[in-house]
Design a protein around this motif. Structure first.
Motif, PDB file in Angstrom:
ATOM      1  N   ASN A   1       2.315  38.559  29.633  1.00  0.00           N
ATOM      2  CA  ASN A   1       2.594  38.482  30.662  1.00  0.00           C
ATOM      3  C   ASN A   1       1.752  38.268  32.088  1.00  0.00           C
ATOM      4  OD1 ASN A   1       5.301  38.142  29.846  1.00  0.00           O
ATOM      5  ND2 ASN A   1       5.884  40.297  30.002  1.00  0.00           N
ATOM      6  N   CYS A   2       0.558  37.749  31.913  1.00  0.00           N
ATOM      7  CA  CYS A   2      -0.446  37.729  33.019  1.00  0.00           C
ATOM      8  C   CYS A   2      -0.488  36.188  33.125  1.00  0.00           C
ATOM      9  CB  CYS A   2      -1.747  38.318  32.351  1.00  0.00           C
ATOM     10  SG  CYS A   2      -1.798  39.991  32.219  1.00  0.00           S
ATOM     11  N   GLU A   3       0.014  35.642  34.149  1.00  0.00           N
ATOM     12  CA  GLU A   3       0.428  34.422  34.382  1.00  0.00           C
ATOM     13  C   GLU A   3      -0.970  33.574  34.903  1.00  0.00           C
ATOM     14  OE1 GLU A   3       3.681  33.455  36.759  1.00  0.00           O
ATOM     15  OE2 GLU A   3       4.836  34.840  35.442  1.00  0.00           O
ATOM     16  N   GLU A   4      -2.004  34.319  35.296  1.00  0.00           N
ATOM     17  CA  GLU A   4      -3.106  33.367  35.793  1.00  0.00           C
ATOM     18  C   GLU A   4      -4.417  33.758  34.516  1.00  0.00           C
ATOM     19  OE1 GLU A   4      -3.193  31.894  38.423  1.00  0.00           O
ATOM     20  OE2 GLU A   4      -1.077  32.465  38.698  1.00  0.00           O
ATOM     21  N   ILE A   5      -4.010  34.275  33.560  1.00  0.00           N
ATOM     22  CA  ILE A   5      -5.301  34.232  32.401  1.00  0.00           C
ATOM     23  C   ILE A   5      -5.438  32.799  31.923  1.00  0.00           C
ATOM     24  CG2 ILE A   5      -5.635  35.058  30.137  1.00  0.00           C
ATOM     25  CD1 ILE A   5      -6.002  37.486  31.590  1.00  0.00           C
ATOM     26  N   GLU A   6      -6.344  32.444  32.076  1.00  0.00           N
ATOM     27  CA  GLU A   6      -7.076  30.946  31.636  1.00  0.00           C
ATOM     28  C   GLU A   6      -7.785  31.196  30.370  1.00  0.00           C
ATOM     29  OE1 GLU A   6      -9.083  29.377  34.847  1.00  0.00           O
ATOM     30  OE2 GLU A   6      -7.318  29.206  35.899  1.00  0.00           O
ATOM     31  N   CYS A   7      -8.366  32.344  30.011  1.00  0.00           N
ATOM     32  CA  CYS A   7      -9.296  32.620  28.930  1.00  0.00           C
ATOM     33  C   CYS A   7      -9.239  34.140  28.773  1.00  0.00           C
ATOM     34  CB  CYS A   7     -10.827  31.953  29.102  1.00  0.00           C
ATOM     35  SG  CYS A   7     -11.933  32.665  30.144  1.00  0.00           S
ATOM     36  N   VAL A   8      -9.415  34.617  27.482  1.00  0.00           N
ATOM     37  CA  VAL A   8      -9.676  35.971  27.015  1.00  0.00           C
ATOM     38  C   VAL A   8     -11.078  36.580  27.702  1.00  0.00           C
ATOM     39  CG1 VAL A   8      -9.609  37.807  25.567  1.00  0.00           C
ATOM     40  CG2 VAL A   8      -8.018  35.877  25.464  1.00  0.00           C
ATOM     41  N   ILE A   9     -11.974  35.857  27.173  1.00  0.00           N
ATOM     42  CA  ILE A   9     -13.578  36.233  27.629  1.00  0.00           C
ATOM     43  C   ILE A   9     -14.018  35.039  28.155  1.00  0.00           C
ATOM     44  CG2 ILE A   9     -15.664  36.808  26.575  1.00  0.00           C
ATOM     45  CD1 ILE A   9     -14.100  37.932  24.121  1.00  0.00           C
ATOM     46  N   ASP A  10     -14.782  35.228  29.331  1.00  0.00           N
ATOM     47  CA  ASP A  10     -15.373  34.248  30.109  1.00  0.00           C
ATOM     48  C   ASP A  10     -17.125  34.745  29.939  1.00  0.00           C
ATOM     49  OD1 ASP A  10     -16.878  32.612  31.694  1.00  0.00           O
ATOM     50  OD2 ASP A  10     -15.847  33.322  33.458  1.00  0.00           O
ATOM     51  N   LEU A  11     -17.762  33.870  28.898  1.00  0.00           N
ATOM     52  CA  LEU A  11     -19.076  34.132  28.666  1.00  0.00           C
ATOM     53  C   LEU A  11     -20.058  34.253  29.678  1.00  0.00           C
ATOM     54  CD1 LEU A  11     -19.801  32.567  25.094  1.00  0.00           C
ATOM     55  CD2 LEU A  11     -19.250  34.882  25.601  1.00  0.00           C
ATOM     56  N   VAL A  12     -20.020  33.559  30.832  1.00  0.00           N
ATOM     57  CA  VAL A  12     -20.687  33.490  32.083  1.00  0.00           C
ATOM     58  C   VAL A  12     -20.698  34.848  32.652  1.00  0.00           C
ATOM     59  CG1 VAL A  12     -20.906  32.566  34.249  1.00  0.00           C
ATOM     60  CG2 VAL A  12     -19.987  31.228  32.484  1.00  0.00           C
ATOM     61  N   SER A  13     -19.737  35.710  32.627  1.00  0.00           N
ATOM     62  CA  SER A  13     -19.644  37.193  33.236  1.00  0.00           C
ATOM     63  C   SER A  13     -19.407  38.135  32.044  1.00  0.00           C
ATOM     64  CB  SER A  13     -18.768  36.973  34.345  1.00  0.00           C
ATOM     65  OG  SER A  13     -17.389  36.749  33.805  1.00  0.00           O
ATOM     66  N   LEU A  14     -19.801  37.701  30.869  1.00  0.00           N
ATOM     67  CA  LEU A  14     -19.603  38.660  29.787  1.00  0.00           C
ATOM     68  C   LEU A  14     -20.502  39.863  29.523  1.00  0.00           C
ATOM     69  CD1 LEU A  14     -17.906  39.419  26.984  1.00  0.00           C
ATOM     70  CD2 LEU A  14     -19.587  37.958  25.741  1.00  0.00           C
ATOM     71  N   SER A  15     -21.705  39.885  30.110  1.00  0.00           N
ATOM     72  CA  SER A  15     -22.663  40.774  29.899  1.00  0.00           C
ATOM     73  C   SER A  15     -22.264  42.006  29.792  1.00  0.00           C
ATOM     74  CB  SER A  15     -23.720  40.648  30.934  1.00  0.00           C
ATOM     75  OG  SER A  15     -23.375  40.777  32.153  1.00  0.00           O
ATOM     76  N   SER A  16     -21.432  42.576  30.912  1.00  0.00           N
ATOM     77  CA  SER A  16     -20.957  44.074  30.700  1.00  0.00           C
ATOM     78  C   SER A  16     -19.924  44.393  29.793  1.00  0.00           C
ATOM     79  CB  SER A  16     -20.606  44.401  32.242  1.00  0.00           C
ATOM     80  OG  SER A  16     -19.292  43.626  32.708  1.00  0.00           O
ATOM     81  N   LEU A  17     -19.225  43.325  29.216  1.00  0.00           N
ATOM     82  CA  LEU A  17     -18.312  43.761  28.174  1.00  0.00           C
ATOM     83  C   LEU A  17     -18.831  43.543  26.907  1.00  0.00           C
ATOM     84  CD1 LEU A  17     -15.091  41.805  29.645  1.00  0.00           C
ATOM     85  CD2 LEU A  17     -15.274  44.118  29.218  1.00  0.00           C
ATOM     86  N   CYS A  18     -19.868  42.824  26.741  1.00  0.00           N
ATOM     87  CA  CYS A  18     -20.248  42.359  25.417  1.00  0.00           C
ATOM     88  C   CYS A  18     -20.285  43.422  24.270  1.00  0.00           C
ATOM     89  CB  CYS A  18     -21.604  41.969  25.553  1.00  0.00           C
ATOM     90  SG  CYS A  18     -22.214  40.926  24.019  1.00  0.00           S
ATOM     91  N   SER A  19     -20.650  44.513  24.708  1.00  0.00           N
ATOM     92  CA  SER A  19     -20.617  45.745  23.663  1.00  0.00           C
ATOM     93  C   SER A  19     -19.126  46.065  23.114  1.00  0.00           C
ATOM     94  CB  SER A  19     -21.637  46.889  24.073  1.00  0.00           C
ATOM     95  OG  SER A  19     -20.906  47.538  25.025  1.00  0.00           O
ATOM     96  N   HIS A  20     -18.254  46.191  24.118  1.00  0.00           N
ATOM     97  CA  HIS A  20     -16.989  46.524  24.005  1.00  0.00           C
ATOM     98  C   HIS A  20     -16.187  45.287  23.144  1.00  0.00           C
ATOM     99  CE1 HIS A  20     -17.384  49.630  26.722  1.00  0.00           C
ATOM    100  NE2 HIS A  20     -17.662  48.904  27.615  1.00  0.00           N
ATOM    101  N   VAL A  21     -16.497  44.129  23.152  1.00  0.00           N
ATOM    102  CA  VAL A  21     -15.857  42.914  22.780  1.00  0.00           C
ATOM    103  C   VAL A  21     -16.448  43.068  21.019  1.00  0.00           C
ATOM    104  CG1 VAL A  21     -15.632  40.646  22.662  1.00  0.00           C
ATOM    105  CG2 VAL A  21     -15.486  41.688  24.920  1.00  0.00           C
ATOM    106  N   LEU A  22     -17.813  43.267  21.101  1.00  0.00           N
ATOM    107  CA  LEU A  22     -18.296  43.316  19.677  1.00  0.00           C
ATOM    108  C   LEU A  22     -17.358  44.364  18.573  1.00  0.00           C
ATOM    109  CD1 LEU A  22     -22.204  43.005  20.326  1.00  0.00           C
ATOM    110  CD2 LEU A  22     -20.438  40.949  19.394  1.00  0.00           C
ATOM    111  N   LYS A  23     -16.921  45.318  19.205  1.00  0.00           N
ATOM    112  CA  LYS A  23     -16.126  46.182  18.663  1.00  0.00           C
ATOM    113  C   LYS A  23     -14.660  46.067  18.231  1.00  0.00           C
ATOM    114  CE  LYS A  23     -19.594  49.749  19.922  1.00  0.00           C
ATOM    115  NZ  LYS A  23     -19.861  50.862  20.644  1.00  0.00           N
ATOM    116  N   LEU A  24     -14.098  44.957  19.053  1.00  0.00           N
ATOM    117  CA  LEU A  24     -12.781  44.699  19.339  1.00  0.00           C
ATOM    118  C   LEU A  24     -12.184  44.330  17.618  1.00  0.00           C
ATOM    119  CD1 LEU A  24     -10.599  44.533  21.111  1.00  0.00           C
ATOM    120  CD2 LEU A  24     -10.738  42.159  21.185  1.00  0.00           C
ATOM    121  N   GLN A  25     -11.188  45.286  17.254  1.00  0.00           N
ATOM    122  CA  GLN A  25     -10.699  45.029  15.824  1.00  0.00           C
ATOM    123  C   GLN A  25      -9.229  44.452  15.986  1.00  0.00           C
ATOM    124  OE1 GLN A  25     -10.616  48.781  13.910  1.00  0.00           O
ATOM    125  NE2 GLN A  25     -12.917  49.160  14.260  1.00  0.00           N
TER     126      GLN A  25
END
Length: 110
Positions: A30-54
């Motif tokens: 129910n997040c009406e503005e979400i266009e993508c789950v991951i934006d690679l342009v600004s992913l750097s701080s999330l990268c290690s977390h997303v790599l572990k996503l199960q």
């Protein structure tokens, strides 16, 4: 995450997730503005977390058009390599689920 306002991707909450030790489950509803789950342009701080996503669960995201926004950025092949469960429902605007480059990092279950 539920009913987020003004959130276009997980990158918008990168500061919140920065102190998390591990992100293995992510649910966005129910997040009406979400266009993508991951934006690679600004992913750097999330990268290690997303790599572990199960587990990734997405639902009722009317503006979601792609799972990963590349925008000319090289795609890490292992970005969803730990993903074991993926569920998507009521995301009528989806145009591109997984880019070909991303599929190379998936394990095939037989």
């Amino acid at each position: 995450m539920r009913q987020c306002i003004n959130m276009r991707s997980l990158s918008d909450v990168a500061l919140v997730l920065q102190n998390a030790t591990e992100l293995s489950y992510c649910s966005i509803w129910n997040c009406e503005e979400i266009e993508c789950v991951i934006d690679l342009v600004s992913l750097s701080s999330l990268c290690s977390h997303v790599l572990k996503l199960q587990m990734l669960v997405l639902g009722r995201l009317p503006k979601l058009c792609e799972l990963v926004s590349v925008e000319g950025t090289p795609m890490p092949l292992r970005i969803f390599s730990s993903l074991k469960y993926f569920h998507i429902t009521r995301c009528s605007g989806i145009r591109k689920l997984f880019p070909v480059e991303l599929l190379q990092g998936f394990q095939i279950w037989r």
